[in-house]
Design a protein around this motif. Structure first.
Motif, mmCIF file in Angstrom:
data_model
loop_
_atom_site.group_PDB
_atom_site.id
_atom_site.type_symbol
_atom_site.label_atom_id
_atom_site.label_comp_id
_atom_site.label_asym_id
_atom_site.label_seq_id
_atom_site.Cartn_x
_atom_site.Cartn_y
_atom_site.Cartn_z
ATOM 1 N N TYR A 184 -25.348 11.574 30.298
ATOM 2 C CA TYR A 184 -25.247 11.211 28.882
ATOM 3 C C TYR A 184 -23.795 11.215 28.419
ATOM 4 O O TYR A 184 -23.329 10.274 27.762
ATOM 5 C CB TYR A 184 -26.078 12.166 28.023
ATOM 6 N N GLU A 185 -23.071 12.271 28.729
ATOM 7 C CA GLU A 185 -21.674 12.371 28.300
ATOM 8 C C GLU A 185 -20.850 11.223 28.878
ATOM 9 O O GLU A 185 -20.028 10.611 28.184
ATOM 10 C CB GLU A 185 -21.072 13.716 28.718
ATOM 11 N N LYS A 203 -19.188 7.997 26.612
ATOM 12 C CA LYS A 203 -17.749 7.719 26.675
ATOM 13 C C LYS A 203 -17.488 6.292 27.151
ATOM 14 O O LYS A 203 -16.717 5.543 26.533
ATOM 15 C CB LYS A 203 -17.060 8.709 27.601
ATOM 16 N N ARG A 204 -18.137 5.901 28.241
ATOM 17 C CA ARG A 204 -17.885 4.564 28.794
ATOM 18 C C ARG A 204 -18.325 3.464 27.830
ATOM 19 O O ARG A 204 -17.588 2.497 27.601
ATOM 20 C CB ARG A 204 -18.626 4.390 30.120
ATOM 21 N N LEU A 205 -19.519 3.599 27.265
ATOM 22 C CA LEU A 205 -20.036 2.542 26.409
ATOM 23 C C LEU A 205 -19.272 2.426 25.099
ATOM 24 O O LEU A 205 -19.182 1.343 24.518
ATOM 25 C CB LEU A 205 -21.527 2.777 26.138
ATOM 26 N N SER A 206 -18.703 3.530 24.632
ATOM 27 C CA SER A 206 -17.913 3.480 23.391
ATOM 28 C C SER A 206 -16.621 2.689 23.580
ATOM 29 O O SER A 206 -16.006 2.264 22.592
ATOM 30 C CB SER A 206 -17.584 4.894 22.918
ATOM 31 N N GLU A 207 -16.243 2.477 24.834
ATOM 32 C CA GLU A 207 -14.997 1.759 25.133
ATOM 33 C C GLU A 207 -15.254 0.334 25.612
ATOM 34 O O GLU A 207 -14.316 -0.386 25.949
ATOM 35 C CB GLU A 207 -14.218 2.529 26.201
ATOM 36 N N LEU A 262 -28.995 5.896 22.920
ATOM 37 C CA LEU A 262 -28.796 6.845 24.009
ATOM 38 C C LEU A 262 -29.741 8.029 23.873
ATOM 39 O O LEU A 262 -30.050 8.474 22.752
ATOM 40 C CB LEU A 262 -27.356 7.367 24.000
ATOM 41 N N SER A 263 -30.195 8.547 24.998
ATOM 42 C CA SER A 263 -31.022 9.746 25.007
ATOM 43 C C SER A 263 -30.109 10.962 25.103
ATOM 44 O O SER A 263 -29.482 11.217 26.132
ATOM 45 C CB SER A 263 -31.980 9.717 26.201
ATOM 46 N N LYS A 264 -30.023 11.712 23.998
ATOM 47 C CA LYS A 264 -29.117 12.868 23.935
ATOM 48 C C LYS A 264 -29.864 14.132 24.352
ATOM 49 O O LYS A 264 -30.933 14.447 23.823
ATOM 50 C CB LYS A 264 -28.573 13.041 22.516
ATOM 51 N N PRO A 265 -29.324 14.884 25.313
ATOM 52 C CA PRO A 265 -30.000 16.095 25.774
ATOM 53 C C PRO A 265 -30.268 17.070 24.636
ATOM 54 O O PRO A 265 -29.475 17.199 23.698
ATOM 55 C CB PRO A 265 -29.008 16.684 26.790
#
Length: 325
Positions: free
Chosen positions: A218-219, A223-227, A203-206
């Motif tokens: 990003y946020e 969240k979605r991908l972690s689930e 992921l590209s973190k700001p």
């Protein structure tokens, strides 16, 4: 790849810098793979004189922009006979944000005239930068760039998924929200989240010094991908690559469409081509991260400042072709 000319949106030193960066990327890729570089007659002689011997320059007047990931074809293999075909996703200049300038014809030219591949016409509008696939049936994208009336008016996400399954053979969809209207692409996934390999996402973190274009995206994506799980039922392992401090980059922060993301990288045979922006600390951190993520590949950094200023990076400016035999 494609070299921009004066009919693109850019001019003067910005256009020249973009052309120089395209040549630098092509030459870096050419150390690993052969490259076909589209060029109009305006830039042909200049490009031809400066590229690696493994770069073939193809002259066509349809070339104006450099974002071949978006207007070029997406290549697929048949499950039955392994033949290669090219999908034309009906490029409409990122939801009609730009006037047509010929690039919409490059998908057919690339597939038919250069590579001799059959063309499949998609029943939806999409750009290559808006789609990410793990090679094992998992598809990842931002809804903002696909389930959007500026590309696919009246089509539901279910209808779009059905067409993507038909064209690309994908079976599992990982949707993130994205962000509409923050820049031209409406949040292409290739500047936000990429598969390193099946089950592993970068992921590209700001930047903490000031969020870039995709702070909320990003946020939401994390969240979605972690689930989520992928097509094979694996939970996703997530890594972050922190974006550069735009204040340290020459003129990059001035751009309305500025996207400076290390996840906009390109995998090549035996290597990975990643950006270097000019923030020495973050550039070095990205280099070390990619060496960890790809221990069996050579990681090469290419300096880019014009491309992020006008809205993209190395992945956006390239489109891989599978072996044709």
């Amino acid at each position: 790849m494609a070299c921009p000319n004066s009919t693109s949106d850019n001019s003067g030193s910005l256009l020249q810098d973009a052309q120089n960066e395209i040549i630098s990327i092509a030459n870096a890729v050419a150390e690993f793979d052969p490259v076909i570089l589209f060029s109009s007659s305006e830039t042909f002689n200049m490009v031809q004189s400066r590229v690696h011997t493994n770069v073939s320059v193809f002259c066509t007047e349809e070339t104006s922009h450099l974002w071949v990931r978006d207007f070029g074809p997406i290549f697929v293999r048949s499950r039955h006979d392994q033949s290669v075909s090219a999908v034309n996703f009906n490029f409409n200049y990122w939801g009609n944000k730009r006037a047509p300038s010929g690039d919409e014809r490059i998908a057919d030219i690339a597939s038919q005239e250069i590579l001799g591949a059959a063309t499949i016409r998609a029943g939806i509008i999409a750009e290559g930068g808006g789609m990410e696939i793990d090679g094992e049936g998992t598809f990842m994208a931002a809804e903002s760039a696909l389930v959007n009336d500026n590309r696919n008016p009246g089509k539901t996400r279910t209808q779009i998924e059905a067409e993507l399954s038909r064209l690309l053979g994908v079976t599992k969809f990982l949707w993130v929200a994205g962000e509409v209207g923050k820049e031209t692409t409406d949040c292409h996934i290739d500047a936000l989240a990429r598969f390193i390999r099946p089950g592993v996402v970068l992921l590209s973190k700001p930047s903490p010094e000031g969020a870039g274009k995709y702070g909320a995206a990003y946020e939401d994506a994390r969240k979605r991908l972690s689930e989520q799980t992928d097509a094979n039922g694996r939970s996703l392992q997530l890594f972050d690559s922190v974006e550069p401090d735009l204040r340290k980059l020459p003129r990059v922060s001035e751009g309305e469409n500025c996207v400076a993301s290390y996840v906009n990288f390109l995998m090549v045979n035996g290597g990975v081509i990643i950006p270097r922006f000019g923030d020495e600390e973050r550039d070095q951190g990205a280099l070390e991260l990619f060496k960890t993520l790809y221990p069996d590949r050579r990681v090469v950094q290419v300096l880019i400042n014009a491309l992020p200023l006008i809205g993209g990076g190395i992945h956006c400016a390239t489109q891989q072709v599978p072996a044709l035999n």
